[in-house]
Design a protein around this motif. Structure first.
Motif, PDB file in Angstrom:
ATOM      1  N   THR A  64       0.820  -1.214   0.000  1.00  0.00           N
ATOM      2  CA  THR A  64       0.000   0.000   0.000  1.00  0.00           C
ATOM      3  C   THR A  64       0.852   1.261   0.000  1.00  0.00           C
ATOM      4  N   SER A  65       2.090   1.174   0.431  1.00  0.00           N
ATOM      5  CA  SER A  65       2.967   2.351   0.449  1.00  0.00           C
ATOM      6  C   SER A  65       3.658   2.590  -0.899  1.00  0.00           C
ATOM      7  N   TYR A  66       3.531   1.647  -1.828  1.00  0.00           N
ATOM      8  CA  TYR A  66       4.159   1.791  -3.148  1.00  0.00           C
ATOM      9  C   TYR A  66       3.395   2.859  -3.923  1.00  0.00           C
ATOM     10  N   PRO A  67       4.086   3.750  -4.630  1.00  0.00           N
ATOM     11  CA  PRO A  67       3.389   4.804  -5.390  1.00  0.00           C
ATOM     12  C   PRO A  67       2.460   4.210  -6.456  1.00  0.00           C
ATOM     13  N   PHE A  68       1.183   4.546  -6.368  1.00  0.00           N
ATOM     14  CA  PHE A  68       0.182   3.968  -7.261  1.00  0.00           C
ATOM     15  C   PHE A  68       0.490   4.270  -8.727  1.00  0.00           C
TER      16      PHE A  68
END
Length: 195
Positions: A26-30
């Motif tokens: 979830t912390s990975y840049p979308f």
């Protein structure tokens, strides 16, 4: 499995499709994950076109490629694969996978899903060890396979992967086992199906 279901239903309506899937934290840049999914879809389309060129005619097929994004953010798919999926013996990523092929073809999604389900039958420490030895030399891989044999176990392999079972690698310097190990936590097991 959901993409497989959808792509097969489209194929029944004579709609060939390709897809790219990124699995990320979830912390990975979308946005970066979205760009990677587009690159994965392009890789799948390349396989579709290569199949048509080899056949010498236009033909419908469905292809899917995936990446599990973790850690550092590589700027391109090629850089990501070079950093994360290159071992001493060759490429650790086997895809893209053909969705509309049966499990008897080595590059089919059905064979990959069968391989991932088979990995669940190994003890977790052996799966982790397989992931580790795939990165290193053939010597460590032979030792690992011998150890499995001494324990009365064998590497889970669908019929399509029998040529890879002995040495873990094919003549093409690729292995399907890393994809199976990574995907095994993201598929539904038989014991998880509720009716």
């Amino acid at each position: 499995e959901f993409a497989d279901f959808l792509m097969r239903r489209l194929m029944e309506k004579n709609i060939a499709s390709c897809g790219g899937i990124t699995i990320m934290n979830t912390s990975y840049p979308f946005f970066r994950a979205y760009e990677m999914a587009e690159e994965l879809c392009s890789a799948a389309k390349s396989e579709m076109r290569a199949l048509e060129r080899a056949a010498g005619r236009e033909m419908d097929s469905c292809w899917l490629d995936f990446a599990i994004l973790h850690g550092d953010r590589a700027s391109t798919l090629a850089q990501f694969r070079a950093q994360e999926y290159t071992g001493v013996c060759g490429d650790l990523h086997f895809g893209p996978y053909r969705v509309d092929a049966d499990a008897g073809e080595m590059d089919s999604l059905a064979a990959l899903l069968a391989g991932a389900r088979g990995m669940r039958k190994l003890p977790n420490n052996k799966v982790k060890e397989l992931r580790r030895v795939l990165i290193y030399s053939a010597h460590e891989q032979r030792q690992f396979l011998a150890q499995l044999g001494y324990l009365g176990m064998r590497i889970p392999s669908p019929e399509a992967w029998r040529d890879y079972e002995k040495d873990l690698w094919g003549k093409d310097k690729r292995t399907p086992y890393m994809d199976a190990v990574e995907l095994m936590d993201y598929i539904i097991g038989d014991e998880e199906v509720c009716i």
